[in-house]
Enzyme design. Structure first.
Site, PDB file in Angstrom:
ATOM      1  N   ASP A 294      52.564  -8.393  24.176  1.00 45.34           N
ATOM      2  CA  ASP A 294      53.009  -8.792  25.509  1.00 45.34           C
ATOM      3  C   ASP A 294      52.278 -10.082  25.880  1.00 45.34           C
ATOM      4  O   ASP A 294      51.249 -10.429  25.284  1.00 45.34           O
ATOM      5  CB  ASP A 294      52.696  -7.673  26.504  1.00 45.34           C
ATOM      6  CG  ASP A 294      53.183  -7.988  27.901  1.00 45.34           C
ATOM      7  OD1 ASP A 294      54.290  -8.536  28.027  1.00 45.34           O
ATOM      8  OD2 ASP A 294      52.454  -7.695  28.858  1.00 45.34           O
TER       9      ASP A 294
ATOM     10  N   ASP B  63      52.124 -11.901  29.652  1.00 43.34           N
ATOM     11  CA  ASP B  63      51.482 -11.939  30.964  1.00 43.34           C
ATOM     12  C   ASP B  63      50.527 -10.754  31.108  1.00 43.34           C
ATOM     13  O   ASP B  63      50.934  -9.602  31.012  1.00 43.34           O
ATOM     14  CB  ASP B  63      52.546 -11.902  32.064  1.00 43.34           C
ATOM     15  CG  ASP B  63      52.002 -12.293  33.425  1.00 43.34           C
ATOM     16  OD1 ASP B  63      50.781 -12.456  33.549  1.00 43.34           O
ATOM     17  OD2 ASP B  63      52.801 -12.430  34.366  1.00 43.34           O
TER      18      ASP B  63
END
Length: 305
Positions: free
Chosen positions: A8, A10
């Site tokens: 991932d 952010d």
């Protein structure tokens, strides 16, 4: 055993426009060791090329578009697989529009097969048009189920899930949510990871900061998952969930030596978290993804006089 990583962005690599400490070293270790990896993001607004440039400005070099898989790309691939001759009315930004264009999916503002919702500046004009298209029979698809997304420790922004919920309420039609934790996102990501140079990794790990999307999706896809505490999830929150991460780390910095040497490091957690109350945090008790909305029918509300 060769390991590949789905990562991932952010809350794992950066927050706002600041790299999380150790993230650059982690990515450089992956590149230097030839470890296959793919950034997996629910944000449909940027293109892979946008993300290459963004990370380069932050200090991470050596990446190309093949290192990124967004929910926009996933949505376009899903539509091609489900309905090869479909047309869409898209509500979103450049990343979504570019992904649909790459798959040669035509835009249709009159009678589209699908209304597709992504992140971005949403006008009432576009929402009205989307509402009209759905009432004419278009099916509603969202690039991801995130109602909100963290921007900083004290700031959030609306996500595609909240826009889809608006249209669900106005039309009484259910949306189909792609992106994480949808299994199609993880299935496609694993295939792309196997397409990197060299043999396909025997072991695939999802690294994320969100329980409802990253960890749940990995669990349901049969993958290992590493939760990092550098983003939206605090350690005390983990026990709230019936599914659990394989490991919990402070940040991806804890994995740098492990990637370089191949020897497992020490997680800060090695047993199931205990359920129970957790302290108040800035994001309150909101789940980032409305997990109940994925299953609970939402009838069209009566019009008020």
């Amino acid at each position: 055993m060769k390991t590949g990583y789905l990562i991932d962005m952010d809350g794992v690599v950066y927050r706002e426009n600041q790299l999380i400490a150790g993230a650059a070293e982690f990515v450089q270790a992956l590149i230097a060791t030839g470890t296959p990896f793919l950034f997996l993001t629910n944000n449909s607004a940027p293109t892979p090329e946008d993300l290459v440039v963004r990370l380069k400005h932050m200090g991470i070099h050596g990446l190309s578009r093949r290192h990124f898989y967004t929910s926009a790309l996933n949505t376009a691939e899903f539509l091609c697989a489900a309905d090869p001759n479909c047309t869409v009315f898209a509500v979103g930004e450049g990343g979504l529009l570019a992904a649909l264009h790459e798959q040669k999916i035509p835009n249709d503002t009159i009678r589209p097969h699908y209304v597709v919702i992504g992140e971005g500046a949403i006008s009432m004009e576009k929402l009205n048009k989307a509402h009209e298209c759905i009432e004419r029979g278009a099916r509603l698809v969202a690039t991801n189920p995130d109602n909100w997304c963290p921007v900083s420790t004290e700031k959030t922004r609306p996500g595609a899930g909240s826009t889809a919920a608006f249209l669900e309420a106005s039309t009484g039609r259910r949306a189909y949510y792609l992106g994480k934790p949808n299994g199609f996102m993880f299935q496609q990501a694993r295939r792309k990871l196997a397409g990197f140079s060299g043999p396909a990794p025997e072991n695939v790990v999802m690294i994320g900061d969100t329980m409802e999307t990253d960890i749940r999706g990995a669990f349901e896809a049969g993958l290992q998952s590493y939760l990092v505490l550098s983003g939206s999830t605090q350690f005390e929150m983990v026990g709230d969930y019936v599914y659990q991460p394989t490991r919990i780390l402070q940040s991806v910095a804890d994995l740098v030596e492990e990637v370089k040497t191949g020897k497992p490091g020490n997680p800060i957690w090695d047993k199931p978290a205990e359920p129970g109350s957790r302290p108040h945090d800035h994001f309150g008790t909101r789940h980032q993804t409305d997990i109940f909305a994925l299953y609970k029918p939402r009838p069209r509300p009566a019009m008020t006089k």
